[in-house]
Design a protein around this motif. Structure first.
Motif, PDB file in Angstrom:
ATOM      1  N   ARG A 208       0.854  -1.195   0.000  1.00  0.00           N
ATOM      2  CA  ARG A 208       0.000   0.000   0.000  1.00  0.00           C
ATOM      3  C   ARG A 208       0.890   1.245   0.000  1.00  0.00           C
ATOM      4  N   PRO A 209       0.865   2.029  -1.075  1.00  0.00           N
ATOM      5  CA  PRO A 209       1.604   3.295  -1.047  1.00  0.00           C
ATOM      6  C   PRO A 209       0.948   4.260  -0.071  1.00  0.00           C
ATOM      7  N   LEU A 210       1.760   5.037   0.607  1.00  0.00           N
ATOM      8  CA  LEU A 210       1.248   6.058   1.519  1.00  0.00           C
ATOM      9  C   LEU A 210       1.052   7.368   0.754  1.00  0.00           C
ATOM     10  N   PRO A 211       0.281   8.291   1.292  1.00  0.00           N
ATOM     11  CA  PRO A 211      -0.043   9.520   0.548  1.00  0.00           C
ATOM     12  C   PRO A 211       1.199  10.296   0.135  1.00  0.00           C
ATOM     13  N   ALA A 212       1.229  10.726  -1.129  1.00  0.00           N
ATOM     14  CA  ALA A 212       2.372  11.460  -1.658  1.00  0.00           C
ATOM     15  C   ALA A 212       2.529  12.816  -0.985  1.00  0.00           C
ATOM     16  N   ASP A 213       1.417  13.422  -0.561  1.00  0.00           N
ATOM     17  CA  ASP A 213       1.526  14.745   0.058  1.00  0.00           C
ATOM     18  C   ASP A 213       2.243  14.680   1.396  1.00  0.00           C
ATOM     19  N   ARG A 214       2.129  13.555   2.107  1.00  0.00           N
ATOM     20  CA  ARG A 214       2.851  13.400   3.369  1.00  0.00           C
ATOM     21  C   ARG A 214       4.354  13.303   3.114  1.00  0.00           C
ATOM     22  N   LEU A 215       4.737  12.514   2.112  1.00  0.00           N
ATOM     23  CA  LEU A 215       6.152  12.408   1.753  1.00  0.00           C
ATOM     24  C   LEU A 215       6.689  13.769   1.335  1.00  0.00           C
ATOM     25  N   SER A 216       5.938  14.489   0.538  1.00  0.00           N
ATOM     26  CA  SER A 216       6.367  15.802   0.081  1.00  0.00           C
ATOM     27  C   SER A 216       6.552  16.769   1.251  1.00  0.00           C
ATOM     28  N   ALA A 217       5.627  16.740   2.204  1.00  0.00           N
ATOM     29  CA  ALA A 217       5.722  17.627   3.370  1.00  0.00           C
ATOM     30  C   ALA A 217       6.961  17.298   4.200  1.00  0.00           C
ATOM     31  N   PHE A 238      11.008  -0.571  -1.712  1.00  0.00           N
ATOM     32  CA  PHE A 238      10.790   0.845  -2.007  1.00  0.00           C
ATOM     33  C   PHE A 238      10.391   1.060  -3.461  1.00  0.00           C
ATOM     34  N   ALA A 239       9.433   1.961  -3.656  1.00  0.00           N
ATOM     35  CA  ALA A 239       9.056   2.486  -4.972  1.00  0.00           C
ATOM     36  C   ALA A 239       8.579   1.416  -5.938  1.00  0.00           C
ATOM     37  N   VAL A 240       7.753   0.488  -5.449  1.00  0.00           N
ATOM     38  CA  VAL A 240       7.078  -0.435  -6.368  1.00  0.00           C
ATOM     39  C   VAL A 240       6.243   0.375  -7.359  1.00  0.00           C
ATOM     40  N   LYS A 241       5.583   1.422  -6.860  1.00  0.00           N
ATOM     41  CA  LYS A 241       4.917   2.413  -7.724  1.00  0.00           C
ATOM     42  C   LYS A 241       5.953   3.492  -8.038  1.00  0.00           C
ATOM     43  N   PHE A 242       6.915   3.140  -8.867  1.00  0.00           N
ATOM     44  CA  PHE A 242       8.131   3.938  -9.018  1.00  0.00           C
ATOM     45  C   PHE A 242       7.846   5.372  -9.460  1.00  0.00           C
ATOM     46  N   ASP A 243       7.079   5.532 -10.527  1.00  0.00           N
ATOM     47  CA  ASP A 243       6.855   6.877 -11.067  1.00  0.00           C
ATOM     48  C   ASP A 243       6.141   7.771 -10.058  1.00  0.00           C
ATOM     49  N   ASP A 244       5.171   7.205  -9.333  1.00  0.00           N
ATOM     50  CA  ASP A 244       4.432   8.006  -8.355  1.00  0.00           C
ATOM     51  C   ASP A 244       5.374   8.526  -7.269  1.00  0.00           C
ATOM     52  N   GLU A 247       8.130  11.045  -8.796  1.00  0.00           N
ATOM     53  CA  GLU A 247       7.615  12.371  -9.138  1.00  0.00           C
ATOM     54  C   GLU A 247       7.632  13.273  -7.904  1.00  0.00           C
ATOM     55  N   THR A 248       7.376  12.680  -6.739  1.00  0.00           N
ATOM     56  CA  THR A 248       7.435  13.457  -5.496  1.00  0.00           C
ATOM     57  C   THR A 248       8.875  13.820  -5.157  1.00  0.00           C
ATOM     58  N   LEU A 249       9.790  12.862  -5.283  1.00  0.00           N
ATOM     59  CA  LEU A 249      11.201  13.146  -4.999  1.00  0.00           C
ATOM     60  C   LEU A 249      11.749  14.193  -5.967  1.00  0.00           C
ATOM     61  N   GLU A 250      11.388  14.065  -7.224  1.00  0.00           N
ATOM     62  CA  GLU A 250      11.910  14.977  -8.251  1.00  0.00           C
ATOM     63  C   GLU A 250      11.296  16.370  -8.168  1.00  0.00           C
ATOM     64  N   ALA A 251      10.177  16.496  -7.457  1.00  0.00           N
ATOM     65  CA  ALA A 251       9.542  17.806  -7.303  1.00  0.00           C
ATOM     66  C   ALA A 251      10.307  18.702  -6.340  1.00  0.00           C
ATOM     67  N   GLN A 252      11.214  18.115  -5.544  1.00  0.00           N
ATOM     68  CA  GLN A 252      12.018  18.921  -4.633  1.00  0.00           C
ATOM     69  C   GLN A 252      13.110  19.641  -5.430  1.00  0.00           C
ATOM     70  N   PRO A 253      13.425  20.888  -5.094  1.00  0.00           N
ATOM     71  CA  PRO A 253      14.495  21.601  -5.801  1.00  0.00           C
ATOM     72  C   PRO A 253      15.798  20.805  -5.742  1.00  0.00           C
ATOM     73  N   PRO A 254      16.543  20.722  -6.831  1.00  0.00           N
ATOM     74  CA  PRO A 254      17.756  19.890  -6.858  1.00  0.00           C
ATOM     75  C   PRO A 254      18.716  20.145  -5.713  1.00  0.00           C
TER      76      PRO A 254
END
Length: 522
Positions: A208-217, A238-244, A247-254
């Motif tokens: 079960r993937p956990l909410p992306a907004d929590r990871l982003s926060a 980790f990252a069975v739903k790899f793209d999902d 996308e959250t990890l890549e949304a962080q500024p480099p």
């Protein structure tokens, strides 16, 4: 005094046992710098939940140094203890001390999930899965002593890093204040695992993937308050739903992407995904290869096995090494599919092809509730008198299908000696210019060499002591004096609290013990 809901404030202790007391000089630095970072998320979550409820909460981790019973106040109302099976006897001894003081004792974690019936001998309550509602009911006294209880499913309410900062400082920082060189923040992006490896306690869990907004926060918080601090993702895969996830990890500024460690399968890390690991600042990956004859679905090699699988897996690791600074390859040796020289020679061949990947060579352990345990128990192949303290390398707690004990330990020595050879260490060090990774290679090589000494000690006893050999061949159930002595050394000053009977496991399946009362909280 009342809590936020108008009830009485409860004094609660949460103790996470991460490792046994250090006995060898080589263990001291390893446990201070590395084992200290293994703090589990669930005990931290319980601490946060209890604090939300308005209770007085005390949290601590024990990583092998000092006296664990002094880490929490003596005048508690309830204590939650989490542990792995290898440190369960320490948990049992502590439970006796707390019960003498009138403290209600609760155990959870991997050992409680695997062997709940044995835990009932020492704890008031055994928790297999928990969530905030279940913890609230425990604190309200809803369950009588002698119960095995469980939430309907693992919790989804993972407290944020910000909420867990008191626990993170306590577990990972020096004296709770200053981060150490390897201080890490534990996080989750998912629960469960899609694979069905028969040796793993997560074999029947639902991914079960956990909410992306929590990871982003959490990532934003770390970027502001703990920039550059290492993250360890505790996801079983980790990252069975790899793209999902990415996308959250890549949304962080480099410039604000923290380094992170993951355990994943090679089949997930295919195509251009290793490059995305690099772009998001992945510091370490630990794929499970497991076997050259089995579990090929995790390695992404289809039905390939043997030498062909070695070549393909080594090439995949080489691709990962171009993008990730540190790699670990996880193996099992002693499965029923292993026989003859081939498993050893193939693993050594992999080490030669991929010296940059540090190997872990695990001895199969029959953890309760797994298909492996059930199969070995049905075949009478579990050494039932062996204390739980020995449910980890360098100890063998089963009979191996295709190797007698002497041959098995000879081959373990051969594998470890190859992995820890001076030539192999030199090759590893030439693959990195990172000072920290170089230190980790040296520390792990020293630990391997200490393990070789332990293997040789057991091998010497197998060759010289007929009763010791008979025990490991399953011809006698009498526990050798060697294991009685070592188990007392492991417990140290706590040994007097556990009799030999206390240290003899009750391997009864959950639900079969007369004191077992399974309760599932919906």
């Amino acid at each position: 005094m009342l809590d936020r809901r108008g009830g009485h404030v409860v004094r609660i202790g949460i103790l996470d046992l991460l490792g046994p007391p250090a006995r060898r000089p080589v263990d001291l630095g390893y446990q201070l710098l590395i084992t200290k970072q293994y703090a589990s998320i669930t005990p931290q979550a319980i601490s946060v939940w209890c604090r939300r409820m308005g209770h007085e909460t005390f949290y601590a981790t024990y990583y092998g140094l000092g006296r664990p019973h002094r880490l929490l106040p003596a005048d508690l109302d309830v204590v939650f203890i989490s542990c792995y099976t290898q440190v369960s006897h320490l948990a049992y001894a502590l439970a006796k001390l707390y019960r003498r003081a009138g403290v209600r004792t609760v155990i959870g974690g991997p050992h409680a999930k695997a062997f709940p019936v044995d835990c009932l001998r020492f704890f008031d309550l055994v928790v297999r899965e928990c969530d905030p509602a279940l913890v609230s009911d425990i604190l309200a006294g809803q369950f009588d002593p002698g119960a095995v209880i469980s939430a309907a499913q693992p919790f989804d309410d993972v407290p944020t890093v910000e909420e867990r900062m008191p626990e993170i400082r306590s577990s990972a920082f020096f004296w709770g204040r200053k981060p150490l060189l390897l201080s890490a923040v534990p996080m989750l992006a998912s629960m469960g695992c899609p694979y069905r490896c028969d040796f793993c306690i997560d074999w029947s869990s639902t991914y079960r993937p956990l909410p992306a907004d929590r990871l982003s926060a959490d990532l934003r918080y770390l970027g502001r308050h703990l920039p550059g601090r290492l993250i360890v993702f505790h996801d079983p895969n980790f990252a069975v739903k790899f793209d999902d996830v990415f996308e959250t990890l890549e949304a962080q500024p480099p410039g604000e992407r923290p380094p992170y460690i993951i355990e994943s399968s090679l089949t997930v890390l295919r195509g251009d995904r290793p490059r995305r690991l690099k772009d998001t600042n992945c510091a370490m990956v630990a794929p499970g290869v497991e076997s050259w004859t089995d579990y090929s679905n995790k390695a992404g090699v289809g039905r390939s096995g043997g030498a062909g699988k070695v070549e393909r897996v080594a090439a995949h690791f080489a691709q990962l090494a171009e993008n990730v600074p540190y790699l670990q390859a996880n193996f099992m040796f002693g499965l029923d599919t292993d026989q003859g020289e081939e498993p050893v020679e193939l693993t050594k061949r992999f080490m030669d092809l991929a010296p940059f990947a540090f190997p872990t060579i695990n001895i199969p352990v029959p953890f309760g509730g797994t298909p492996l345990h059930d199969e070995l128990a049905a075949g009478g192949r579990i050494l039932e008198a062996m204390p739980f303290s020995f449910y980890y390398a360098p100890y063998l707690v089963t009979t191996i299908k295709h190797y007698d004990p002497v041959t098995y330990y000879e081959k373990l020595v051969e594998l470890y000696a190859h992995a820890a050879s001076p030539a192999m260490l030199r090759r590893r060090l030439t693959t990195t210019s990172n000072r920290i990774i170089g230190y980790v290679h040296r520390a792990r090589t020293a630990s391997f060499r200490a393990d070789i000494r332990s293997f040789r000690r057991i091998l010497s006893l197998l060759r010289s002591d007929p009763e010791f050999l008979a025990f490991h061949e399953g011809r006698t159930a009498a526990l050798p004096e060697f294991y009685r002595h070592v188990s007392e050394q492991m417990l140290g000053r706590y040994a007097e609290l556990l009799s030999l009977a206390d240290r003899t496991p009750d391997l009864s399946p959950a639900g079969t013990h007369p004191r077992h009362l399974a309760i599932e909280k919906k």
